[in-house]
Motif scaffolding. Structure first.
Motif, short mmCIF file in Angstrom:
data_model
loop_
_atom_site.label_atom_id
_atom_site.label_comp_id
_atom_site.label_asym_id
_atom_site.label_seq_id
_atom_site.Cartn_x
_atom_site.Cartn_y
_atom_site.Cartn_z
N CYS A 23 109.42 27.77 -4.75
CA CYS A 23 109.00 27.00 -5.91
C CYS A 23 110.23 26.34 -6.54
CB CYS A 23 108.29 27.89 -6.92
SG CYS A 23 109.27 29.31 -7.44
N VAL A 24 109.95 25.51 -7.53
CA VAL A 24 111.02 24.84 -8.26
C VAL A 24 110.68 24.94 -9.75
CG1 VAL A 24 112.33 22.71 -8.60
CG2 VAL A 24 111.28 23.19 -6.36
N TYR A 25 111.65 25.37 -10.52
CA TYR A 25 111.49 25.47 -11.97
C TYR A 25 112.43 24.52 -12.69
CZ TYR A 25 108.37 29.47 -11.97
OH TYR A 25 107.29 30.28 -11.80
N LEU A 26 112.02 24.12 -13.86
CA LEU A 26 112.88 23.35 -14.76
C LEU A 26 113.26 24.30 -15.88
CD1 LEU A 26 114.02 20.49 -15.25
CD2 LEU A 26 112.05 20.10 -16.74
N ASP A 69 109.90 26.29 -16.97
CA ASP A 69 108.63 25.64 -16.66
C ASP A 69 108.53 25.37 -15.17
OD1 ASP A 69 107.62 25.31 -19.38
OD2 ASP A 69 109.20 23.81 -19.62
N LEU A 70 107.37 25.67 -14.58
CA LEU A 70 107.16 25.38 -13.18
C LEU A 70 107.16 23.87 -12.96
CD1 LEU A 70 106.54 26.61 -10.38
CD2 LEU A 70 104.11 26.38 -10.94
N LEU A 71 108.00 23.41 -12.08
CA LEU A 71 108.09 21.99 -11.77
C LEU A 71 107.33 21.67 -10.49
CD1 LEU A 71 109.39 19.27 -12.65
CD2 LEU A 71 111.32 19.86 -11.17
N VAL A 72 107.54 22.48 -9.45
CA VAL A 72 106.85 22.29 -8.17
C VAL A 72 106.36 23.66 -7.69
CG1 VAL A 72 107.02 21.42 -5.81
CG2 VAL A 72 108.43 20.38 -7.61
N ALA A 73 105.05 23.76 -7.48
CA ALA A 73 104.45 25.02 -7.05
C ALA A 73 104.63 25.24 -5.54
CB ALA A 73 102.96 25.02 -7.39
N SER A 74 104.49 26.48 -5.14
CA SER A 74 104.68 26.82 -3.72
C SER A 74 103.71 26.08 -2.81
CB SER A 74 104.56 28.33 -3.50
OG SER A 74 103.29 28.79 -3.87
N ASP A 75 102.46 25.92 -3.23
CA ASP A 75 101.51 25.22 -2.37
C ASP A 75 101.89 23.76 -2.18
OD1 ASP A 75 100.80 24.68 -5.04
OD2 ASP A 75 98.67 24.47 -4.58
N GLU A 76 102.51 23.15 -3.19
CA GLU A 76 102.97 21.77 -3.07
C GLU A 76 104.13 21.67 -2.07
OE1 GLU A 76 102.35 19.62 -7.26
OE2 GLU A 76 103.50 21.49 -7.40
N ILE A 77 105.06 22.62 -2.14
CA ILE A 77 106.18 22.63 -1.20
C ILE A 77 105.67 22.89 0.21
CG2 ILE A 77 108.28 23.87 -0.48
CD1 ILE A 77 108.84 24.34 -3.48
N ASP A 101 109.01 13.93 2.40
CA ASP A 101 107.90 14.43 1.58
C ASP A 101 108.41 15.23 0.39
OD1 ASP A 101 106.16 13.37 3.49
OD2 ASP A 101 105.58 15.33 4.31
N LEU A 102 109.35 16.13 0.65
CA LEU A 102 109.87 16.99 -0.40
C LEU A 102 110.63 16.18 -1.45
CD1 LEU A 102 110.28 19.83 -1.56
CD2 LEU A 102 112.29 20.05 -0.09
N GLU A 103 111.47 15.27 -1.00
CA GLU A 103 112.23 14.44 -1.94
C GLU A 103 111.30 13.59 -2.80
OE1 GLU A 103 115.12 12.31 0.42
OE2 GLU A 103 116.20 14.16 0.90
N ALA A 104 110.27 13.01 -2.20
CA ALA A 104 109.30 12.21 -2.96
C ALA A 104 108.57 13.07 -3.99
CB ALA A 104 108.31 11.55 -2.01
N LEU A 105 108.21 14.29 -3.61
CA LEU A 105 107.54 15.21 -4.52
C LEU A 105 108.42 15.55 -5.72
CD1 LEU A 105 105.20 17.18 -5.18
CD2 LEU A 105 106.32 18.84 -3.67
N VAL A 106 109.67 15.89 -5.46
CA VAL A 106 110.60 16.24 -6.55
C VAL A 106 110.81 15.03 -7.46
CG1 VAL A 106 112.97 16.93 -7.09
CG2 VAL A 106 111.71 18.11 -5.27
N ASP A 152 108.80 12.53 -7.98
CA ASP A 152 107.56 12.30 -8.72
C ASP A 152 107.44 13.27 -9.89
OD1 ASP A 152 104.98 10.92 -8.98
OD2 ASP A 152 104.13 12.88 -8.44
N LYS A 153 107.74 14.53 -9.67
CA LYS A 153 107.65 15.54 -10.73
C LYS A 153 108.66 15.27 -11.84
CE LYS A 153 104.49 18.21 -8.95
NZ LYS A 153 103.35 18.81 -9.64
N LEU A 154 109.86 14.82 -11.45
CA LEU A 154 110.87 14.52 -12.46
C LEU A 154 110.49 13.30 -13.29
CD1 LEU A 154 114.15 15.31 -10.53
CD2 LEU A 154 113.13 16.61 -12.41
N LYS A 155 109.81 12.32 -12.69
CA LYS A 155 109.32 11.16 -13.45
C LYS A 155 108.29 11.61 -14.47
CE LYS A 155 109.70 7.68 -9.85
NZ LYS A 155 108.93 6.84 -8.94
N PHE A 156 107.41 12.52 -14.06
CA PHE A 156 106.38 13.03 -14.95
C PHE A 156 107.00 13.74 -16.15
CE2 PHE A 156 103.46 16.47 -16.20
CZ PHE A 156 102.38 15.71 -16.61
#
Length: 124
Positions: free
Chosen positions: A83-86, A93-101, A109-114, A116-120
């Protein structure tokens, strides 16, 4: 302003013995390896250069922890790895959940996901 960092947490434990087990597991049975974050971002010789460049270019500091290190430092119950936390000051705060990774197939895929989450989070 409070300190902000991104914490990437592997679904693996720290230590030389665990690293050797993981190394062998990735070679012998890569499809059954339990840490997609490790599988995507590392080769058998270490962190992939493209991933290293990506995390170095992120707008906040990055920390990498193994799950045992995460539990020891944060004692945060109910976490699913990888997972990834902020971390913002004392808040986690959970930034990226395990199922997303685990849905990511490659570094792109992973870089785009991270990203996207940081933009949010930043609202951009």
């Amino acid at each position: 302003m409070s300190k902000v960092s991104i914490i990437f947490v592997y679904n693996a434990d720290s230590g030389l013995v665990n690293e050797m087990k993981d190394y062998i597991h990735k070679i012998v049975s890569p499809s059954e390896y339990e840490c997609n974050l490790c599988a995507i971002t590392h080769s058998n010789t270490g962190m992939k250069g493209e991933w290293k460049s990506f995390v170095n270019d992120l707008p906040v500091p990055v920390v990498f922890l193994h799950r045992d290190e995460f539990h020891e430092k944060y004692n945060y119950p109910g976490v699913s790895f990888p997972c990834v936390y902020l971390e913002r000051g004392q808040r986690l705060d959970l930034l990226v959940a395990s199922d997303e990774i685990n849905e990511c197939n490659n570094l792109d895929d992973l870089e785009a996901l991270v990203k996207d989450k940081l933009k949010f989070i930043s609202g951009n």
